[in-house]
Design an enzyme around this catalytic site. Structure first.
Site, mmCIF file in Angstrom:
data_model
loop_
_atom_site.group_PDB
_atom_site.id
_atom_site.type_symbol
_atom_site.label_atom_id
_atom_site.label_comp_id
_atom_site.label_asym_id
_atom_site.label_seq_id
_atom_site.Cartn_x
_atom_site.Cartn_y
_atom_site.Cartn_z
ATOM 1 N N THR A 274 -4.768 13.353 5.711
ATOM 2 C CA THR A 274 -3.364 13.484 6.103
ATOM 3 C C THR A 274 -3.185 14.744 6.952
ATOM 4 O O THR A 274 -2.610 14.704 8.049
ATOM 5 C CB THR A 274 -2.436 13.511 4.869
ATOM 6 O OG1 THR A 274 -2.743 12.386 4.055
ATOM 7 C CG2 THR A 274 -0.983 13.444 5.278
ATOM 8 N N ASN B 31 -2.208 19.210 -0.911
ATOM 9 C CA ASN B 31 -3.199 18.459 -0.155
ATOM 10 C C ASN B 31 -2.870 18.459 1.339
ATOM 11 O O ASN B 31 -3.715 18.790 2.173
ATOM 12 C CB ASN B 31 -3.264 17.026 -0.704
ATOM 13 C CG ASN B 31 -4.175 16.141 0.103
ATOM 14 O OD1 ASN B 31 -3.752 15.543 1.084
ATOM 15 N ND2 ASN B 31 -5.444 16.079 -0.259
ATOM 16 N N LYS C 35 5.396 3.343 8.398
ATOM 17 C CA LYS C 35 4.216 4.173 8.634
ATOM 18 C C LYS C 35 2.961 3.314 8.662
ATOM 19 O O LYS C 35 2.131 3.409 9.556
ATOM 20 C CB LYS C 35 4.124 5.201 7.504
ATOM 21 C CG LYS C 35 2.990 6.171 7.638
ATOM 22 C CD LYS C 35 2.846 7.039 6.394
ATOM 23 C CE LYS C 35 4.145 7.649 5.950
ATOM 24 N NZ LYS C 35 3.965 8.698 4.950
ATOM 25 N N GLY D 33 -2.894 8.469 -3.998
ATOM 26 C CA GLY D 33 -2.269 9.672 -4.563
ATOM 27 C C GLY D 33 -1.032 10.106 -3.805
ATOM 28 O O GLY D 33 -0.660 9.541 -2.780
ATOM 29 N N ASP D 34 -0.349 11.079 -4.324
ATOM 30 C CA ASP D 34 0.782 11.761 -3.683
ATOM 31 C C ASP D 34 0.977 13.030 -4.516
ATOM 32 O O ASP D 34 0.035 13.459 -5.202
ATOM 33 C CB ASP D 34 2.033 10.849 -3.691
ATOM 34 C CG ASP D 34 3.164 11.358 -2.786
ATOM 35 O OD1 ASP D 34 3.086 11.160 -1.568
ATOM 36 O OD2 ASP D 34 4.117 11.972 -3.297
ATOM 37 N N LYS E 221 0.867 -1.192 0.000
ATOM 38 C CA LYS E 221 0.000 0.000 0.000
ATOM 39 C C LYS E 221 0.892 1.226 0.000
ATOM 40 O O LYS E 221 1.851 1.305 0.783
ATOM 41 C CB LYS E 221 -0.865 -0.022 1.280
ATOM 42 C CG LYS E 221 -1.755 1.181 1.445
ATOM 43 C CD LYS E 221 -3.117 0.925 0.825
ATOM 44 C CE LYS E 221 -3.912 2.204 0.617
ATOM 45 N NZ LYS E 221 -3.619 2.912 -0.644
ATOM 46 N N GLN F 34 7.211 4.132 3.970
ATOM 47 C CA GLN F 34 5.788 3.765 3.962
ATOM 48 C C GLN F 34 5.545 2.469 4.725
ATOM 49 O O GLN F 34 4.537 2.311 5.411
ATOM 50 C CB GLN F 34 5.328 3.589 2.510
ATOM 51 C CG GLN F 34 3.827 3.478 2.328
ATOM 52 C CD GLN F 34 3.131 4.826 2.386
ATOM 53 O OE1 GLN F 34 3.597 5.778 1.793
ATOM 54 N NE2 GLN F 34 2.023 4.903 3.106
ATOM 55 N N SER G 227 -6.947 5.645 4.041
ATOM 56 C CA SER G 227 -6.981 4.769 2.861
ATOM 57 C C SER G 227 -7.328 3.343 3.300
ATOM 58 O O SER G 227 -8.079 2.636 2.625
ATOM 59 C CB SER G 227 -5.619 4.751 2.157
ATOM 60 O OG SER G 227 -5.496 5.864 1.323
ATOM 61 N N LYS H 96 5.449 2.174 -3.005
ATOM 62 C CA LYS H 96 5.318 3.520 -3.563
ATOM 63 C C LYS H 96 5.537 3.424 -5.059
ATOM 64 O O LYS H 96 6.223 2.508 -5.532
ATOM 65 C CB LYS H 96 6.363 4.451 -2.947
ATOM 66 C CG LYS H 96 6.006 5.922 -3.020
ATOM 67 C CD LYS H 96 5.049 6.369 -1.929
ATOM 68 C CE LYS H 96 4.587 7.787 -2.136
ATOM 69 N NZ LYS H 96 3.817 8.288 -0.998
HETATM 70 P P1 NDP Z 1 0.871 18.293 -3.361
HETATM 71 O O1 NDP Z 1 1.461 18.142 -4.704
HETATM 72 O O2 NDP Z 1 -0.609 18.356 -3.212
HETATM 73 O O3 NDP Z 1 1.473 19.595 -2.647
HETATM 74 C C1 NDP Z 1 2.826 19.868 -2.512
HETATM 75 C C2 NDP Z 1 2.934 21.353 -2.198
HETATM 76 O O4 NDP Z 1 4.278 21.660 -1.847
HETATM 77 C C3 NDP Z 1 2.599 22.238 -3.367
HETATM 78 O O5 NDP Z 1 1.890 23.368 -2.886
HETATM 79 C C4 NDP Z 1 3.950 22.671 -3.922
HETATM 80 O O6 NDP Z 1 3.936 23.936 -4.534
HETATM 81 C C5 NDP Z 1 4.725 22.765 -2.622
HETATM 82 N N1 NDP Z 1 6.172 22.635 -2.716
HETATM 83 C C6 NDP Z 1 6.907 21.693 -3.357
HETATM 84 N N2 NDP Z 1 8.211 21.868 -3.082
HETATM 85 C C7 NDP Z 1 8.278 22.928 -2.234
HETATM 86 C C8 NDP Z 1 9.326 23.586 -1.546
HETATM 87 N N3 NDP Z 1 10.583 23.188 -1.676
HETATM 88 N N4 NDP Z 1 9.006 24.612 -0.702
HETATM 89 C C9 NDP Z 1 7.738 25.023 -0.537
HETATM 90 N N5 NDP Z 1 6.699 24.451 -1.165
HETATM 91 C C10 NDP Z 1 6.975 23.418 -1.996
HETATM 92 O O7 NDP Z 1 1.472 17.102 -2.489
HETATM 93 P P2 NDP Z 1 0.924 16.511 -1.109
HETATM 94 O O8 NDP Z 1 0.397 17.606 -0.268
HETATM 95 O O9 NDP Z 1 0.080 15.352 -1.416
HETATM 96 O O10 NDP Z 1 2.275 15.940 -0.502
HETATM 97 C C11 NDP Z 1 3.187 16.748 0.239
HETATM 98 C C12 NDP Z 1 4.124 15.848 1.015
HETATM 99 O O11 NDP Z 1 3.358 15.039 1.924
HETATM 100 C C13 NDP Z 1 4.943 14.849 0.196
HETATM 101 O O12 NDP Z 1 6.172 14.632 0.859
HETATM 102 C C14 NDP Z 1 4.106 13.588 0.253
HETATM 103 O O13 NDP Z 1 4.873 12.426 0.007
HETATM 104 C C15 NDP Z 1 3.621 13.660 1.685
HETATM 105 N N6 NDP Z 1 2.433 12.877 1.998
HETATM 106 C C16 NDP Z 1 1.280 13.033 1.286
HETATM 107 C C17 NDP Z 1 0.153 12.309 1.636
HETATM 108 C C18 NDP Z 1 -1.165 12.517 0.978
HETATM 109 O O14 NDP Z 1 -2.160 11.912 1.443
HETATM 110 N N7 NDP Z 1 -1.266 13.344 -0.053
HETATM 111 C C19 NDP Z 1 0.202 11.294 2.715
HETATM 112 C C20 NDP Z 1 1.431 11.289 3.459
HETATM 113 C C21 NDP Z 1 2.505 12.032 3.067
HETATM 114 P P3 NDP Z 1 3.161 24.207 -5.928
HETATM 115 O O15 NDP Z 1 1.699 24.082 -5.581
HETATM 116 O O16 NDP Z 1 3.554 25.587 -6.266
HETATM 117 O O17 NDP Z 1 3.653 23.148 -6.871
#
Ligand code: NDP
Length: 448
Positions: free
Chosen positions: A211, A243, A116, A167-168, A92, A113, A380, A128
């Site tokens: 999350t 997200n 976690k 998703g991610d 997963k 993962q 999930s 992943k």
């Molecule tokens: P998204 O793509 O929805 O969002 C990522 C955000 O981070 C975007 O707003 C992006 O900017 C911004 N960003 C990327 N790099 C940088 C940086 N260096 N400094 C500041 N902002 C930055 O991804 P998620 O929210 O889904 O995922 C974020 C993190 O959380 C990842 O590490 C992911 O693996 C982890 N995660 C996600 C889960 C989920 O359910 N979605 C679950 C557990 C972990 P812009 O919008 O301008 O591109």
């Protein structure tokens, strides 16, 4: 590097084998530092070569993803699925579409993962996947064609009882819809082979928010138990406005905190009176724009076009929710100087090892992502349960279950750290607790 000669030997071999995989090596090093504390008490770890086996993925699938763009040009991307460990349940883990995706990043994410998922208490192994394809700037049709090509290979490796992606980065409801639709067509069956699905075709309420909400539930519990405190009245910085970042900010405000800064790739917004977090969600989800457009509605709010400078702002609690290694040692020094009391990771591995060590040494309450952001995968897991029993739970039911899972994860990490004489070190607690369950299953299942 480690006290244990066994761990040194295994890690030295990995350094040679995985020399081009820096993110993966970083994740393994951070994990082994914790295992070093218990290795003497569990001789079976060495006897059964558990570390050698747990750092090697069960399977890595790497494939060509050809697709046709809107100008009829043929494009080729690289697809991945790393099925790391299935000792405690079907694989997963999410799928990431981003130009930065490499085998090293896939392996580090799948490795983390696995622990976690173990911490959630639900029967899920670790995986992943993803591609170096970026949906940014692509039309809906291009994204659909890409997702269908990606799925035309991946479909044979996944399934409700085998491997359940989600998703991610770069993979939201639209991409999951396209991938699930094509999977269904190729397999000729409707099963819960994906999570994060749309509500009209088997998705769970609260999965989108899970999350971020979970990050806040974890932070609230940690503050309560470890500092007799809460999020109420705290000044907060959230990095990343995707997200995870958006829903962390929204829940933090609901719990009485003030979000004074948020960032994305375009830079950061800063408002001492508190940012309009629902407007940020609107910019990202509806307008599909960057934070540099925030001042259009709030012209007096400061926008700085450099996301790295966000760490200079004084705040009580930091939620890094953007990407791996976004918070380094120099940033950590700024946080300590600014009197930050807590760093709670929403992203996966956003803090470098040196920065984690520095923050913990300076008594900052540090919550690692593999525990604090587990609410997404936990929900999930709840979506998988609902699909299996063919019933939908209400938002309140799912949210209550999520809340209690996050409280339990905190308790497990906290108690485990205490048991090994490292009270308050949630990194150690998370690594050891996540590992022990998988270790027991691996010993019981034999050499496979
Ligand atoms: P998204 O793509 O929805 O969002 C990522 C955000 O981070 C975007 O707003 C992006 O900017 C911004 N960003 C990327 N790099 C940088 C940086 N260096 N400094 C500041 N902002 C930055 O991804 P998620 O929210 O889904 O995922 C974020 C993190 O959380 C990842 O590490 C992911 O693996 C982890 N995660 C996600 C889960 C989920 O359910 N979605 C679950 C557990 C972990 P812009 O919008 O301008 O591109």
């Amino acid at each position: 590097m480690f006290e244990s000669s066994y761990l040194n030997k295994v890690y030295d071999e990995l350094l040679i084998k995985s020399k081009n995989e820096p993110e993966f090596l970083q994740a393994v090093e951070e994990f082994l530092k914790s295992i070093d504390l218990i290795i003497q008490d569990y001789p079976d770890i060495e006897k059964y070569s558990i570390i050698e086996r747990i750092i090697e993925p069960e399977r890595v699938i790497m494939f060509r993803v050809p697709w046709v763009d809107d100008q009829n040009g043929i494009k080729v991307n690289r697809g991945f699925r790393v099925q790391f460990n299935s000792a405690i349940g079907p694989y997963k883990g999410g799928i990431r579409f981003d130009k930065s995706v490499t085998l090293s990043i896939m392996k580090f994410l799948a490795f983390e993962q696995m622990f976690k998922n173990s911490l959630t208490g639900l029967p899920m192994g670790g995986a992943k996947g993803g591609s170096d394809f970026s949906p940014i700037g692509k039309s809906d049709n291009e994204i659909m064609r890409f997702c269908q090509s990606f799925m035309s290979e991946l479909y044979r490796h996944i399934g409700a009882d085998l491997d359940v992606p989600a998703g991610d980065f770069g993979v939201g409801a639209r991409e999951i819809g396209y991938m699930f639709g094509y999977y269904k067509k190729l397999k000729n069956e409707f099963t819960g082979a994906f999570t994060g699905k749309g509500l009209s075709f088997g998705g769970s309420l609260v999965r989108k928010e899970a999350t971020g909400y979970g990050v806040c539930y974890f932070a609230e519990e940690a503050l309560k138990i470890m500092k007799n405190d809460s999020l109420k009245g705290k000044r907060i910085i959230v990095t990343g406005s995707g997200n995870v970042g958006t829903y962390t900010a929204i829940k933090a405000v609901e719990l009485g905190a003030k979000v004074i800064a948020m960032s994305d790739i375009s830079g950061y917004v800063y408002d001492e009176n508190g940012i309009d977090v629902n407007y940020v969600r609107d910019i990202k989800e509806k307008q599909k724009k960057n934070l540099d457009s925030y001042p259009i509605a709030y012209p007096l709010v400061k926008f700085v076009p450099n996301y790295k400078e966000v760490w200079t702002i004084k705040a009580d609690i930091i939620f890094p929710c953007a990407t791996q290694n976004e918070l380094d040692i120099e940033d950590a020094k700024k946080l300590v100087k600014n009197g930050t009391i807590m760093v709670c990771e929403g992203a996966n591995m956003p803090t470098t090892i040196a920065a984690i060590d520095y923050l913990i040494k300076h008594n900052i309450l540090f919550a690692p992502g593999k525990a604090a952001n587990a609410g997404g995968v936990a929900t999930s897991g709840l979506e998988m349960s609902q699909n299996s029993i063919r019933l939908n739970w209400t938002a309140t039911e799912v949210d209550n279950k999520l809340h209690s899972i996050m409280k339990n994860i905190f308790k497990t990490c906290y108690n485990t750290a205490k048991k090994v004489g490292k009270e308050g070190n949630l990194v150690i607690g998370a690594n050891i607790a996540g590992f022990l369950k998988i270790y027991e299953a691996m010993v019981a299942e034999g050499v496979i």
